[in-house]
Design an enzyme around this catalytic site. Structure first.
Site, PDB file in Angstrom:
ATOM      1  N   ASP A 164      52.079  43.660  39.302  1.00  0.00           N
ATOM      2  CA  ASP A 164      51.575  44.561  38.270  1.00  0.00           C
ATOM      3  C   ASP A 164      50.062  44.441  38.166  1.00  0.00           C
ATOM      4  O   ASP A 164      49.469  43.430  38.534  1.00  0.00           O
ATOM      5  CB  ASP A 164      52.246  44.284  36.914  1.00  0.00           C
ATOM      6  CG  ASP A 164      51.736  43.032  36.233  1.00  0.00           C
ATOM      7  OD1 ASP A 164      51.493  42.030  36.930  1.00  0.00           O
ATOM      8  OD2 ASP A 164      51.580  43.052  35.002  1.00  0.00           O
ATOM      9  N   HIS A 218      56.806  37.739  32.924  1.00  0.00           N
ATOM     10  CA  HIS A 218      55.493  37.546  33.566  1.00  0.00           C
ATOM     11  C   HIS A 218      55.328  36.089  33.987  1.00  0.00           C
ATOM     12  O   HIS A 218      55.635  35.174  33.209  1.00  0.00           O
ATOM     13  CB  HIS A 218      54.367  37.923  32.608  1.00  0.00           C
ATOM     14  CG  HIS A 218      54.383  39.380  32.244  1.00  0.00           C
ATOM     15  ND1 HIS A 218      53.569  40.312  32.863  1.00  0.00           N
ATOM     16  CD2 HIS A 218      55.122  40.078  31.351  1.00  0.00           C
ATOM     17  CE1 HIS A 218      53.798  41.510  32.348  1.00  0.00           C
ATOM     18  NE2 HIS A 218      54.734  41.398  31.427  1.00  0.00           N
ATOM     19  N   GLU A 246      55.414  50.348  24.901  1.00  0.00           N
ATOM     20  CA  GLU A 246      55.578  49.030  24.257  1.00  0.00           C
ATOM     21  C   GLU A 246      54.931  49.064  22.868  1.00  0.00           C
ATOM     22  O   GLU A 246      55.522  48.609  21.901  1.00  0.00           O
ATOM     23  CB  GLU A 246      54.924  47.944  25.129  1.00  0.00           C
ATOM     24  CG  GLU A 246      55.004  46.539  24.524  1.00  0.00           C
ATOM     25  CD  GLU A 246      54.360  45.475  25.423  1.00  0.00           C
ATOM     26  OE1 GLU A 246      53.637  45.845  26.375  1.00  0.00           O
ATOM     27  OE2 GLU A 246      54.588  44.276  25.156  1.00  0.00           O
TER      28      GLU A 246
HETATM   29  N1  ADE Z   1      50.972  41.067  30.209  1.00  0.00           N
HETATM   30  C1  ADE Z   1      51.727  40.016  29.888  1.00  0.00           C
HETATM   31  N2  ADE Z   1      52.633  40.343  28.972  1.00  0.00           N
HETATM   32  C2  ADE Z   1      52.465  41.655  28.703  1.00  0.00           C
HETATM   33  C3  ADE Z   1      53.080  42.579  27.854  1.00  0.00           C
HETATM   34  N3  ADE Z   1      54.080  42.231  27.044  1.00  0.00           N
HETATM   35  N4  ADE Z   1      52.625  43.833  27.838  1.00  0.00           N
HETATM   36  C4  ADE Z   1      51.614  44.207  28.614  1.00  0.00           C
HETATM   37  N5  ADE Z   1      50.984  43.379  29.443  1.00  0.00           N
HETATM   38  C5  ADE Z   1      51.399  42.108  29.485  1.00  0.00           C
HETATM   39 ZN    ZN Z   2      55.596  42.723  30.009  1.00  0.00          ZN
END
Ligand code: ADE
Ligand code: ZN
Length: 340
Positions: free
Chosen positions: A142, A22, A204
């Site tokens: 995103d 990111h 995640e």
């Molecule tokens: N935005 C930045 N890092 C992220 C992550 N690991 N998961 C979801 N959104 C995010």
């Molecule tokens: Zn991410």
């Protein structure tokens, strides 16, 4: 004759691609300190040690709150170029040849950068990364799931209308608890009909259901994290058979408490099931990690040798939406590094 290879040196020398990273989370401590001192009322510490403590995350929602505070410090196109210059230098230092960077245009707009300025900053930053650091960049636009389907629609508008050079696809970050991937299906459909790749986060912090939803509802071609798939053998088989890669970020998962420890990380289960796995850093400035380190810890914690590490590097090159020429070059260089 057996050849003894120093795996740490091998990990450093491997030509790499980084497919889950990111923009705001890539900013180094120094860069964030500079921005925080420019905006001392932004709630982000202006002292190095305090900033380190600020980056100790209690859980995933806490991490997202901190991420949003730092995001609000990035107010201009020039700030975006500064972040990209720092990122490209860091990537080059780890032999990363190509990276796909997650950029969140709606959050950038909320911090004061309009869509035209953001697109121009990305064009400028990409050029700088190539000419000054030899790193090729692509963009994944995103949305934050907290912004709901409307946020995803605005993100698709940005990607389709602006399409800055390097545009690859559309993503979806933010929390997964109480947010269903399926709600974002119309936005993802519009994006893929417009020629963009579907590259959402899923699994995640939750189990296999959202990974299934990413595949079946969003048409995911690669999945951010996806570690929640590990408990579902049928899903693992699906990902392996259809060659849907997972962008796995071990240090991130420990830092956000998505997994209790590296030793309990499901990466070995994913690899053993034949799922294509790439390694990535997610938010390296916030998690104090780098891509060479992710390869090294696979050796130290999971016992992977040079062949397994080379396979992961190759999988990354194959899963990257770079030019075929760059892919071939990276693959050739990986093979040349292996002991003959
Ligand atoms: N935005 C930045 N890092 C992220 C992550 N690991 N998961 C979801 N959104 C995010
Ligand atoms: Zn991410």
């Amino acid at each position: 004759m057996s050849v003894i290879v120093d795996v740490a040196k091998f990990a450093a020398a491997l030509p790499k691609v980084e497919l889950h990273l990111h923009l705001v989370g890539s900013a180094s401590l120094e860069t964030v300190l500079t921005l925080a001192r420019r905006h001392p009322d932004g709630g982000v510490p202006t002292d190095r040690e305090e900033l380190r403590r600020f980056y100790a995350f209690r859980d995933f929602p806490h991490f997202l709150r901190v991420y949003h505070d730092v995001n609000l410090l990035v107010n201009t196109g020039a700030d975006v170029v500064t972040l990209l210059a720092g990122l490209a230098e860091d990537l080059a230092g780890h032999n990363v040849r190509y990276a796909e960077v997650q950029v969140t245009p709606v959050r950038n707009r909320m911090a004061g950068i309009d869509h035209d300025d953001l697109a121009q900053a990305l064009v400028d930053g990409r050029e700088l990364a190539r000419t000054e650091h030899g790193v090729e960049l692509g963009w994944i636009f995103d949305s934050d799931s907290l912004l709901g389907p409307a946020g995803a629609e605005e993100t698709v508008d940005f990607a389709l209308r602006q399409r800055p050079a390097g545009t690859v696809g559309i993503g979806l970050g933010g929390p997964e608890l109480n947010v269903r991937r399926a709600d974002f299906a119309p936005a993802f459909r519009r994006a893929t009909e417009g020629g963009l790749r579907s590259l959402p986060h899923a699994g995640e912090t939750v189990g296999p259901d959202e990974v299934w939803a990413a595949v079946t509802e969003l048409g995911a071609e690669r999945i951010g994290h996806g570690i929640g798939a590990a408990t579902d053998p049928r899903l693992l088989e699906h990902l392996a058979t259809h060659r849907i890669p997972l962008e796995v970020c071990p240090s991130s998962n420990v830092a956000t408490a998505a997994v209790p420890s590296l030793a309990e990380h499901p990466l070995p289960t994913l690899v053993a099931a034949g799922v294509p796995v790439t390694l990535a850093t997610d938010d390296p400035g916030m998690f104090h990690c780098d891509l060479t380190g992710e390869y090294r810890l696979c050796h130290e914690v999971f016992g992977f040798g040079v062949d397994e590490l080379a396979t992961i590097a190759r999988t990354g090159a194959e899963a990257a939406y770079c030019t075929p020429e760059l892919r071939t070059q990276i693959l050739t260089e990986i093979n040349a590094l292996l002991p003959h």
